[in-house]
Every structure is written in C-alpha cells, then in structure tokens.
Design a protein around this motif. Sequence first.
Motif, PDB file in Angstrom:
ATOM      1  N   ALA A 169     -91.477  22.444  40.280  1.00 27.65           N
ATOM      2  CA  ALA A 169     -92.340  22.766  41.417  1.00 27.65           C
ATOM      3  C   ALA A 169     -91.906  24.085  42.035  1.00 27.65           C
ATOM      4  O   ALA A 169     -90.795  24.576  41.781  1.00 27.65           O
ATOM      5  CB  ALA A 169     -92.301  21.656  42.465  1.00 27.65           C
ATOM      6  N   VAL A 170     -92.803  24.672  42.852  1.00 25.23           N
ATOM      7  CA  VAL A 170     -92.511  25.900  43.585  1.00 25.23           C
ATOM      8  C   VAL A 170     -93.075  25.751  45.000  1.00 25.23           C
ATOM      9  O   VAL A 170     -93.946  24.915  45.260  1.00 25.23           O
ATOM     10  CB  VAL A 170     -93.118  27.144  42.893  1.00 25.23           C
ATOM     11  CG1 VAL A 170     -92.477  27.397  41.548  1.00 25.23           C
ATOM     12  CG2 VAL A 170     -94.637  27.008  42.760  1.00 25.23           C
ATOM     13  N   TRP A 171     -92.568  26.576  45.922  1.00 24.81           N
ATOM     14  CA  TRP A 171     -93.111  26.644  47.279  1.00 24.81           C
ATOM     15  C   TRP A 171     -94.128  27.775  47.343  1.00 24.81           C
ATOM     16  O   TRP A 171     -93.868  28.884  46.888  1.00 24.81           O
ATOM     17  CB  TRP A 171     -92.009  26.899  48.307  1.00 24.81           C
ATOM     18  CG  TRP A 171     -91.110  25.738  48.586  1.00 24.81           C
ATOM     19  CD1 TRP A 171     -89.789  25.636  48.307  1.00 24.81           C
ATOM     20  CD2 TRP A 171     -91.482  24.520  49.230  1.00 24.81           C
ATOM     21  NE1 TRP A 171     -89.282  24.428  48.712  1.00 24.81           N
ATOM     22  CE2 TRP A 171     -90.309  23.716  49.302  1.00 24.81           C
ATOM     23  CE3 TRP A 171     -92.668  24.010  49.752  1.00 24.81           C
ATOM     24  CZ2 TRP A 171     -90.303  22.452  49.857  1.00 24.81           C
ATOM     25  CZ3 TRP A 171     -92.647  22.739  50.316  1.00 24.81           C
ATOM     26  CH2 TRP A 171     -91.482  21.971  50.371  1.00 24.81           C
ATOM     27  N   LEU A 172     -95.300  27.470  47.926  1.00 27.14           N
ATOM     28  CA  LEU A 172     -96.326  28.475  48.152  1.00 27.14           C
ATOM     29  C   LEU A 172     -96.514  28.671  49.653  1.00 27.14           C
ATOM     30  O   LEU A 172     -96.237  27.771  50.449  1.00 27.14           O
ATOM     31  CB  LEU A 172     -97.659  28.052  47.524  1.00 27.14           C
ATOM     32  CG  LEU A 172     -97.698  27.794  46.021  1.00 27.14           C
ATOM     33  CD1 LEU A 172     -99.112  27.412  45.589  1.00 27.14           C
ATOM     34  CD2 LEU A 172     -97.204  28.982  45.237  1.00 27.14           C
ATOM     35  N   VAL A 173     -96.976  29.866  50.031  1.00 26.75           N
ATOM     36  CA  VAL A 173     -97.343  30.135  51.421  1.00 26.75           C
ATOM     37  C   VAL A 173     -98.866  30.051  51.526  1.00 26.75           C
ATOM     38  O   VAL A 173     -99.578  30.825  50.879  1.00 26.75           O
ATOM     39  CB  VAL A 173     -96.847  31.513  51.873  1.00 26.75           C
ATOM     40  CG1 VAL A 173     -97.325  31.798  53.301  1.00 26.75           C
ATOM     41  CG2 VAL A 173     -95.332  31.582  51.802  1.00 26.75           C
ATOM     42  N   SER A 174     -99.342  29.085  52.324  1.00 26.42           N
ATOM     43  CA  SER A 174    -100.776  28.886  52.519  1.00 26.42           C
ATOM     44  C   SER A 174    -101.062  28.773  54.010  1.00 26.42           C
ATOM     45  O   SER A 174    -100.559  27.853  54.673  1.00 26.42           O
ATOM     46  CB  SER A 174    -101.246  27.624  51.782  1.00 26.42           C
ATOM     47  OG  SER A 174    -102.617  27.383  52.006  1.00 26.42           O
ATOM     48  N   ASP A 175    -101.817  29.719  54.536  1.00 25.10           N
ATOM     49  CA  ASP A 175    -102.160  29.749  55.962  1.00 25.10           C
ATOM     50  C   ASP A 175    -100.912  29.742  56.831  1.00 25.10           C
ATOM     51  O   ASP A 175    -100.841  29.050  57.857  1.00 25.10           O
ATOM     52  CB  ASP A 175    -103.058  28.556  56.322  1.00 25.10           C
ATOM     53  CG  ASP A 175    -104.396  28.609  55.600  1.00 25.10           C
ATOM     54  OD1 ASP A 175    -104.853  29.742  55.311  1.00 25.10           O
ATOM     55  OD2 ASP A 175    -104.951  27.543  55.315  1.00 25.10           O
ATOM     56  N   GLY A 176     -99.888  30.488  56.419  1.00 20.08           N
ATOM     57  CA  GLY A 176     -98.679  30.600  57.211  1.00 20.08           C
ATOM     58  C   GLY A 176     -97.764  29.398  57.160  1.00 20.08           C
ATOM     59  O   GLY A 176     -96.818  29.320  57.942  1.00 20.08           O
ATOM     60  N   LYS A 177     -98.009  28.475  56.232  1.00 22.78           N
ATOM     61  CA  LYS A 177     -97.172  27.286  56.119  1.00 22.78           C
ATOM     62  C   LYS A 177     -96.755  27.073  54.663  1.00 22.78           C
ATOM     63  O   LYS A 177     -97.421  27.543  53.744  1.00 22.78           O
ATOM     64  CB  LYS A 177     -97.929  26.054  56.642  1.00 22.78           C
ATOM     65  CG  LYS A 177     -98.267  26.135  58.133  1.00 22.78           C
ATOM     66  CD  LYS A 177     -98.981  24.875  58.587  1.00 22.78           C
ATOM     67  CE  LYS A 177     -99.314  24.944  60.077  1.00 22.78           C
ATOM     68  NZ  LYS A 177    -100.003  23.738  60.553  1.00 22.78           N
TER      69      LYS A 177
END
Length: 421
Positions: A351-359
């Motif tokens: 898995a990876v972390w994404l930035v979506s709408d500042g979160k």
Amino acid sequence: MQRTLRLLLPILILLAAIAAARALMLAKPEVAARPQSTRELPVVVLRAQPSVHPIELQALGEVKPVHRLVMQSEVSGRVIERNPALMPGGLLQRGEPLVRVDGRDHATVVAAQRAALEQASAAVVEERGRKQVAEYEWQANAQQLSEDARKFALRETQARSVEASLSSARSQLDRARRDLARTQVKVPFDALVLEAGVELGQLVTPAASLATVVAIDRYWVEVAVPVSQLIHFDIPGVNIARGGQGSRAKVLLDAGGGVVIERSGFVERLLGQVDAKGRMARVLVVVEDPLGLAAARAMAATPGIAAASETTNPRAMLPLLLGSFVRVQIAGAPLPGTTELPRVALIDDGAVWLVSDGKLAMREVEVAWRSADTVLVRGLRTGDAVVTTPLASPTEGMAVRIEGEAPALIAAVPTVAAAQP
C-alpha cells in the motif's frame, strides 16, 4: 493585653495576605480567546505516471567452461614431439598436434598386416580357381551327394574360409593404421590449457593423462536468480522454444584500475534444481568469445584502430578468466501499466499513502518488481499524489500540506539485486 495581641497577630497577617492576593487577581489583564487552528503536516509527493518500464536483473555469477576435456593417449609409446604451447595458459587451435608418440613399432605392425592381407588375397584367388576346377569335375555327379558333401566337393566351404581370412586381414590392417595415426594426439577444438602432465621423452600409456584443456569459443556464467523472477525472462526450453535465444545479458568483470571487462551473452538454459543454500534458481548465461580473440584479430587487421585502442585503454582486451565472480545484467520483458516509486513510499509491502483533498488516504497497490532503491507497482492512476516523506504515525484522514513534489524517477532501466526478496 499583650497575650491577646500575640494571638490576633497571625490572624491579621493571614487576612492581609488573602486580601493582597485577591487584589492581584482582580488586577490581571484579560486575554481574548482565539479559535484553535488545525495542524497540517508538510509532505513531499510524487505524481504517479503509469507507463511501460523495462526491467533488468543484476546478479553475481561464476565463470565456468562449457567443455572441459582430459586428453589421454590411445596407444603406448615414448613422446618424441611436444607442442610448445602445451603449458598452463597455452592456446591451441583445433586439429593442432598436442604430442607425438614414437610410431615405429606401430609402423612395423602396419607393414606386417599389409603382408598378411596380400597373402589372404592370394589365397582367395587360388581358392576361386580350385572351386572352378571342382565344379567342372563334379558337374555330372554333384547332385548325387548330400548337401554338406556337395559343398565340400565343390569347395564352397573352403572359399568362405579364405574370404573370412581376407576380411579379418583387412580389419587388422585398418586397426594397425588407426593405431599408427593415434601416435599423434590432436586437439578437438580451440582450447586453453589448464594443466599439462606430459614431458618430452616420457613413456605414456593409454591410461596416462596428457593435459586438461577447455574450449574457448564460449564460456558459461552460472547466475543465481529468485524463482519468482524467472517469469520475466526468456529461457529456452522453459517459456520459449528449445534452441531459441534467451534474454540478452551483459557480463562485467572489474579488473581493477578503472578497467572493466565487458562481454555480451544470452540466457541458454535453466538448471534443474535450486541452490542448496539460498534456494535460488540457477540459469546459465552463454558468453561468446570470452577471451576476446576475435576482437583482437579484428584489431590486428586494422593497425590504425589497434594503435588508437592501445593508446586509450591498453587493458581493454583482457580475457574473461575462468572461476571469476562477475556482475551479470539480464534484460527482462518490459512491465506495462506500472509506476516507479522509491521504496520508502511503500507501506506494509502492499500500500501507499496518497494526498486527497489535503488529507491522507491509503491505496492498496501490487508490487510487480523490486530493486535496491525502487519498486514498480500497479494500481495507481495518472496524477495520484504519492507521499514519499517518511511519516512517524500516519492515520487515515490526517490533514497534510503538500510542501513540494519529488521529480519523476528515471524509468530507463530499473535494476534489481538478486538477493532482494
């Protein structure tokens, strides 16, 4: 009176202190309440760009001979000639004499067998004449005899006997000639001498070892490869037709002093068992002209090029030595629809972390290829902002702020170390 004052004095001091404290509390300035602001964690992201990525396996291998031969004499005798190149490290051409054994005794046997053949031929001619005479004499009465008696009277039995003797004499002469030819031991292929065990004047027998040689037209490099990665390479007899050419490979040997010996090759076959220690599959990479002899001859044919090469790099034509540990780069099939990410961006190997709408938002991905510093993953869309900043304790929905964007990784040829899981 004095006693009463001593009793009231502590009470008066305490009341005065309380009054002073109250006055100080009433005199403090009032601070207006401010609304609490949300803390945003700064991160660096990489914009996903799924595309076709070529892959290349980097591993270590050992150089081994394809053909190794212990040469022995087929006849007994004393060595009367010895090739000057018959020494460790010597080069021999195909068909070149290695040693020559004294063949006078074998020549005598050839002469004797030739005489025996002449005698057998004369006996056959003589017997054929006798057979014709017997047939003439018995032509009227031969039918009255039994089958065995008829054959004996017409000399058919004697004729077969002398013909058998003639055939035996021919075989004996052929054998004597072969033994005479075997007094000269020749090399069956272009060879490099590893060991030389015969000297001029030495008496040799068919059991004696003359030399140990290896073929120099090609070498093998045995490479350990993770079993899970075999699917990415072309291996004859496994995933392509037997006899076809496998994946291209490059063999590199660090000779020191900034000189790197480089040879091209290809995967030829997969060995039938895994390595006992690392449980890795083993493949054989073929290297043509490992000693660089063909290139050296081409350079010698063009003196201008040869002089320029010697001036720029005098050790560039060093040979690939047997037993050397070399670096091997094997080109694999390109992987479509993958994104190259630094390993630090991967979470829990899937898995990876994404930035979506500042979160922060977690996205599961499939790891298609691993390298020492990067991975190729599937499951990302173009433009996805993948977090590449190491986070101490991230949680889903945590507020973040994009502080910068990492440059896209170069997708020319990602590499992988064979020891990587």
